[in-house]
Design an enzyme around this catalytic site. Structure first.
Site, PDB file in Angstrom:
ATOM      1  N   ASP A  10       6.372  -0.446  -1.588  1.00 53.12           N
ATOM      2  CA  ASP A  10       7.381  -0.420  -2.654  1.00 53.12           C
ATOM      3  C   ASP A  10       6.794  -0.942  -3.963  1.00 53.12           C
ATOM      4  O   ASP A  10       7.070  -0.395  -5.046  1.00 53.12           O
ATOM      5  CB  ASP A  10       8.584  -1.266  -2.252  1.00 53.12           C
ATOM      6  CG  ASP A  10       9.286  -0.729  -1.012  1.00 53.12           C
ATOM      7  OD1 ASP A  10       9.233   0.491  -0.796  1.00 53.12           O
ATOM      8  OD2 ASP A  10       9.871  -1.533  -0.274  1.00 53.12           O
TER       9      ASP A  10
ATOM     10  N   ASP B 149       9.681  -4.139   6.129  1.00 54.16           N
ATOM     11  CA  ASP B 149       9.728  -4.904   4.887  1.00 54.16           C
ATOM     12  C   ASP B 149       9.561  -6.376   5.204  1.00 54.16           C
ATOM     13  O   ASP B 149       9.904  -6.841   6.302  1.00 54.16           O
ATOM     14  CB  ASP B 149      11.061  -4.672   4.158  1.00 54.16           C
ATOM     15  CG  ASP B 149      11.187  -3.257   3.625  1.00 54.16           C
ATOM     16  OD1 ASP B 149      10.142  -2.657   3.301  1.00 54.16           O
ATOM     17  OD2 ASP B 149      12.319  -2.750   3.534  1.00 54.16           O
TER      18      ASP B 149
END
Length: 233
Positions: A172, A158
């Site tokens: 995401d 991330d």
């Protein structure tokens, strides 16, 4: 006896063989052409979004981590938007960190389901939604299968950080955008195959769908001309 009455013994089978199927009708041909137009959209969106997710993760690993292992934040729009490298063992937005194996198995099943549904896609917006959804699922699934510490236990990369919000990535974002598009299509009443729910519900009873054989109404009896003249007399 049938031959004596002038009826061919093979007439029934001949009529059955010459009857066109649903795919031989003009509507069936239009459905095939529609799929040939929309499925490439689904595939192109899925591939581009998936590659974008892989590229951003690789860039984050290369540029957001110092040689000593530290991961300083990079501000893009002050404190509103920044880049911060993080490794997530859970699902989207760092949820379910203790269920990595379960999440990986669910992602594999979801991938198969999306691919199966894509074979029926006829709506361009559904094609985009499913393509983005597939990219998001497989993007994070790739990390879980291939990254450390082990297959099915891999940590997802991330890098996008907002205030008071878990760090996330492009995959995401794809999943959430796809969810919005699916909800929009549901409110519009548009199915994956491009048909509308209200049209199917409002169709009059007895009306046949594409490719079905419409029943023929019996012809009205015709009175002989001579009998009609006698009645008039």
């Amino acid at each position: 006896m049938q031959a004596a009455r002038g009826t061919s013994l093979s007439s029934g089978s001949g009529d059955h063989e010459s009857r066109p199927g649903p795919d031989d009708t003009p509507a069936g041909g239009a459905a095939r052409r529609s799929r040939r137009r929309t499925w490439p959209v689904f595939a192109a969106v899925a591939i581009v979004a998936y590659l974008l997710d892989l590229l951003t993760k690789q860039l984050a690993l290369t540029h957001l981590q110092e040689a000593d292992g530290s991961r300083p934040r990079v501000d893009l729009v002050g404190d509103l938007l920044g880049l911060q490298l993080a490794f997530n063992p859970g699902a989207a937005f760092s949820m379910g960190e203790d269920f990595t194996v379960v999440i990986s198995c669910v992602a594999i099943v979801a991938t198969v389901v999306v691919l199966a549904i894509s074979s029926r896609v006829r709506s361009p917006l559904w094609a985009v939604a499913l393509g983005i959804l597939l990219a998001g699922i497989t993007g994070n699934l790739t990390d879980r299968l291939l990254r450390d510490p082990a297959p099915f236990h891999g940590h997802v990369v991330d890098m996008i950080e907002l205030p008071n919000f878990p760090i996330f990535n492009v995959a995401d974002m794809c999943i959430n955008v796809a969810a919005v598009l699916i909800v929009v299509q549901a409110f519009r009443g548009v199915r994956v195959d491009g048909s509308r729910i209200e049209e199917a519900e409002e169709a009059p009873e007895g009306e046949h769908t594409v490719g079905s054989t419409e029943p023929t109404e019996p012809a009205e009896p015709v009175e002989p001309a001579g009998k009609s003249a006698e009645d008039d007399a």
